[in-house]
Scaffold this active site. Structure first.
Site, PDB file in Angstrom:
ATOM      1  N   HIS A   1      46.661  29.507 -32.613  1.00  0.00           N
ATOM      2  CA  HIS A   1      46.981  30.909 -32.917  1.00  0.00           C
ATOM      3  C   HIS A   1      48.450  31.047 -33.312  1.00  0.00           C
ATOM      4  CE1 HIS A   1      43.607  31.070 -29.934  1.00  0.00           C
ATOM      5  NE2 HIS A   1      43.130  31.935 -30.813  1.00  0.00           N
TER       6      HIS A   1
ATOM      7  N   HIS B   1      52.192  34.515 -27.307  1.00  0.00           N
ATOM      8  CA  HIS B   1      51.812  35.831 -27.853  1.00  0.00           C
ATOM      9  C   HIS B   1      52.624  36.976 -27.228  1.00  0.00           C
ATOM     10  CE1 HIS B   1      48.563  34.186 -30.127  1.00  0.00           C
ATOM     11  NE2 HIS B   1      47.862  33.799 -29.065  1.00  0.00           N
TER      12      HIS B   1
ATOM     13  N   ASP C   1      44.393  24.258 -28.459  1.00  0.00           N
ATOM     14  CA  ASP C   1      43.158  24.915 -28.903  1.00  0.00           C
ATOM     15  C   ASP C   1      42.848  24.625 -30.370  1.00  0.00           C
ATOM     16  OD1 ASP C   1      45.393  26.425 -29.529  1.00  0.00           O
ATOM     17  OD2 ASP C   1      44.699  28.243 -28.514  1.00  0.00           O
TER      18      ASP C   1
ATOM     19  N   ASP D   1      49.848  25.509 -31.312  1.00  0.00           N
ATOM     20  CA  ASP D   1      48.679  26.257 -30.823  1.00  0.00           C
ATOM     21  C   ASP D   1      47.921  26.787 -32.045  1.00  0.00           C
ATOM     22  OD1 ASP D   1      47.814  28.004 -28.084  1.00  0.00           O
ATOM     23  OD2 ASP D   1      47.380  28.997 -29.994  1.00  0.00           O
TER      24      ASP D   1
HETATM   25  N1  Q9C Z   1      37.401  37.901 -30.409  1.00  0.00           N
HETATM   26  C1  Q9C Z   1      46.223  31.609 -26.601  1.00  0.00           C
HETATM   27  O1  Q9C Z   1      45.643  30.666 -27.089  1.00  0.00           O
HETATM   28  N2  Q9C Z   1      41.065  36.307 -28.466  1.00  0.00           N
HETATM   29  N3  Q9C Z   1      45.748  32.855 -26.679  1.00  0.00           N
HETATM   30  C2  Q9C Z   1      40.515  37.595 -28.292  1.00  0.00           C
HETATM   31  C3  Q9C Z   1      38.215  37.587 -29.249  1.00  0.00           C
HETATM   32  C4  Q9C Z   1      42.293  36.105 -27.801  1.00  0.00           C
HETATM   33  C5  Q9C Z   1      44.546  33.115 -27.394  1.00  0.00           C
HETATM   34  C6  Q9C Z   1      39.646  38.014 -29.435  1.00  0.00           C
HETATM   35  C7  Q9C Z   1      42.817  34.728 -28.014  1.00  0.00           C
HETATM   36  C8  Q9C Z   1      44.132  34.528 -27.318  1.00  0.00           C
HETATM   37  C9  Q9C Z   1      47.460  31.419 -25.804  1.00  0.00           C
HETATM   38 ZN    ZN Z   2      45.964  29.727 -28.825  1.00  0.00          ZN
END
Ligand code: Q9C
Ligand code: ZN
Length: 634
Positions: free
Chosen positions: A191, A149, A282, A189
């Protein structure tokens, strides 16, 4: 005559040399006061324990972390960002560290963050170099903080430096001697790898493939650029591939389908010299953030399918993955694949979703001119799973925005809409539209606190129903309706309304998955005359009746929060202006329901009538006046 090597040693020399990088120093990055957080040091330890307990670590070449030199990090990040990330753990920032973290999206810092971040980036460089040089066949770098990210000048989503991007640039720019000219980055991943995408968007040397939950734009990081329409630019056109899932519950069958029908044919044509995997776990079954269900065997199969490219030179770098057991088991399965252990893959039990098939087709369509191998017809007559129920979908989703319940979330997202007149060049026109300064209640993008509260005159509704002509439409409103039914507009939906069945509820009535109350629909229930997906400047938006930031009143305003100068990916529906008003009524909860006999009463005047439309088209701006709507409470 030299003695022949013992059988065991001979086997070992034939076996794949697999690097395994683990270093306790990357556990130093943790929340400042020991608060619970999914991205915590136990993640690395849980994987490491498992690999040792199973006797896998001892079969690998175990490596220690190495610090990344600034000059290599600088190929991806700004000097300011590097400086801040490297100093954030120093005494100098003791009193401001938390405050700085809060300026970012989903970031924490402590006294160990700087060291861990530099080691994570350096570690991926280290193993990538060894694999590229042929010292190792493949490698797994157990690193944290994760990286995909992180953007040029921005930490976000638990990521400080973009470890994989740094390593890719190192190979391409700093080590011509290793002969790496083309790199495939596979980001599995759950995301979207927004940082990596941006880094190589114009670069044909790096083919970036990301498969992730998108959920119509609402899944973290919730930017439109995770959609399949973002395929790269200029020389990099075609070298960016997004596979955006519409919902959770995707598993082995869905991923295998994306591999077989997108990734593998393109990888074959691209013929990479090395593959870097942004290996978040994830999307694994049991993950608290991802809500997907890849099994360890599923990961093993996905990885096995990649081994056929780049002479098996694969570097895996850990990204996300927050269920300790799931990530340990998944990495264990991947390590066995790299070590050459035989797997027997029974064909996945689950079938892909119907949406998976549709998404794969859409991705192939988008990319087929760049990759002719994608123009072939997909097999038909597959047995497919139908979309899971909303109760299942929301179970472990990590959708934005923070802390709002599902109902609030779908309402907020669905109400961010823009309209556009049917016959204009859409993005051009929209980019010129602005609020009319004179009539502005909301002056600037950041002036949420200065929102004027509009008078909330109650609309009188005759108790005995005498103003109700039909069941639904009053006499009074019939006049404007016939005029507006002849004018067509493009209604641009952002977020969950991009999902057509949901949008259609506003026209045809009814309740789609995830809606708390049924919609009454429009008077004219004919379906949209056209549908079009577009990326448009993100400017003029309509709010719902009330939101914490936007205040009271169904007003139009410039989006005060995200993406002010950016573009949004929207789905546009060509509908009548009458239908458009009926949608606004419903979204702003302006439709009255008379509990006694089930009558539905719509407001007597449109929010956007012909005069407003005319004003907008001549001035390329909009008065706030027409949409200072009376707020009805019920
Ligand atoms: N409603 C990785 O998996 N979420 N990052 C925040 C919560 C952040 C994930 C919002 C998720 C980041 C590397
Ligand atoms: Zn992730």
């Amino acid at each position: 005559m030299a003695a022949a090597p013992a059988p065991a040693a001979a086997a070992a020399s034939r076996a794949a040399r697999v690097g395994l990088l683990y270093d306790e120093r990357m556990c130093a990055h943790a929340t400042p006061d020991g608060e619970e957080h999914p991205e915590n040091p136990e993640r690395l330890r849980a994987i490491w324990r498992k690999l040792n307990a199973e006797g896998v670590a001892s079969r690998c070449v175990v490596l220690k972390a190495k610090e990344a030199e600034d000059k290599y990090i600088a190929s991806v990040h700004s000097n300011n960002h590097i400086k801040l990330m490297k100093e954030i753990s120093s005494k100098k920032y003791d009193s401001s560290r938390n405050k700085i973290a809060r300026k970012y999206n989903s970031i924490y810092f402590n006294k160990g963050s700087s060291e861990s971040a530099v080691l994570a980036a350096g570690s991926v460089i280290e193993v990538a170099e060894k694999v590229a040089a042929g010292e190792l066949c493949s490698a797994i770098a157990l690193v944290r903080p994760p990286g995909h990210h992180a953007e040029h000048d921005e930490a976000m989503g638990f990521c400080l430096f973009n470890n994989v991007a740094v390593a890719a640039n190192y190979l391409l720019n700093d080590r011509p001697d290793l002969g790496i000219k083309k790199i495939l980055i596979v980001d599995w991943d759950v995301h979207h790898g927004n940082g990596t995408q941006k880094m190589f968007y114009n670069d044909p040397r790096v083919l970036f493939f990301s498969v992730h939950r998108f959920d119509y734009g609402s899944f973290y990081p919730a930017e439109g650029d995770a959609s399949h329409c973002f395929i790269g630019e200029e020389a990099g056109k075609g070298y960016n591939i997004n596979v955006p899932w519409e919902h959770g519950k995707c598993g082995d069958a869905d991923y295998v389908a994306a591999w077989d029908h997108i990734l593998l044919p393109v990888a074959e044509a691209f013929d990479p010299d090395i593959i870097l995997v942004s290996a978040g776990f994830d999307a694994a079954l049991g993950d608290p953030l991802g809500g997907c269900c890849i099994t360890p065997n599923g990961y093993a199969l996905l990885l096995t399918k990649l081994l056929g490219f780049a002479k098996g030179r694969i570097v895996m770098a850990l990204e996300g993955g927050y269920n300790l057991r799931s990530i340990a088991n998944s990495v264990f399965a991947c390590a066995k694949v790299l070590l050459g252990d035989k797997f027997t893959f029974s064909s996945p039990e689950m079938q892909p979703f119907e949406s998976t098939w549709r998404i794969i087709q859409a991705v192939r369509n988008e990319l087929k001119t760049c990759w002719p191998v994608l123009s072939s017809k997909l097999p038909e007559n597959l047995s497919l799973r139908v979309k899971p129920l909303p109760s299942e979908l929301y179970a472990s989703s990590d959708s934005e925005p923070d802390g709002e319940d599902v109902d609030e979330l779908s309402g907020a997202v669905s109400s961010v809409n823009v309209i556009q007149f049917a016959d204009d060049a859409i993005s051009d026109h929209l980019s010129k539209m602005k609020l009319d300064e004179e009539n502005l209640a909301v002056k600037t993008a950041s002036s949420c606190s200065t929102v004027e509260h509009h008078p909330t005159d109650l609309v009188e509704v005759d108790k005995d129903g005498s103003v109700v002509l039909s069941k639904r439409i009053s006499d009074f409103s019939l006049a404007w309706r016939s005029d507006l039914s002849r004018t067509h507009v493009w209604y641009a939906s952002f977020g969950s309304n991009m999902w057509k069945p949901r949008f259609l509820c506003y026209i045809q009535g009814g309740k789609a998955d995830g809606m708390s109350i049924p919609c009454c629909g429009s008077r004219d229930t004919s379906p949209p005359r056209g549908t079009m997906w577009k990326t448009v400047p993100h400017r003029l938006l309509f709010g719902r009746s009330s939101t914490p930031c936007w205040g009271t009143g169904g007003v139009a305003f410039l989006n005060p929060e995200i993406n002010y100068n950016e573009k949004s990916y929207v789905c546009m529906y060509k509908i009548t202006l009458e239908q458009f008003n009926d949608i606004l009524f419903q979204e702003n909860r302006l439709v009255l329901e008379d509990g006694k006999n089930g009558n539905v009463v719509y407001p007597d005047s449109p929010l956007i009538g012909l005069s407003e439309v005319e004003f907008m088209s001549t001035n390329k701006a909009i008065h706030l006046e027409p949409i200072k709507v009376p707020l009805i409470r019920y």
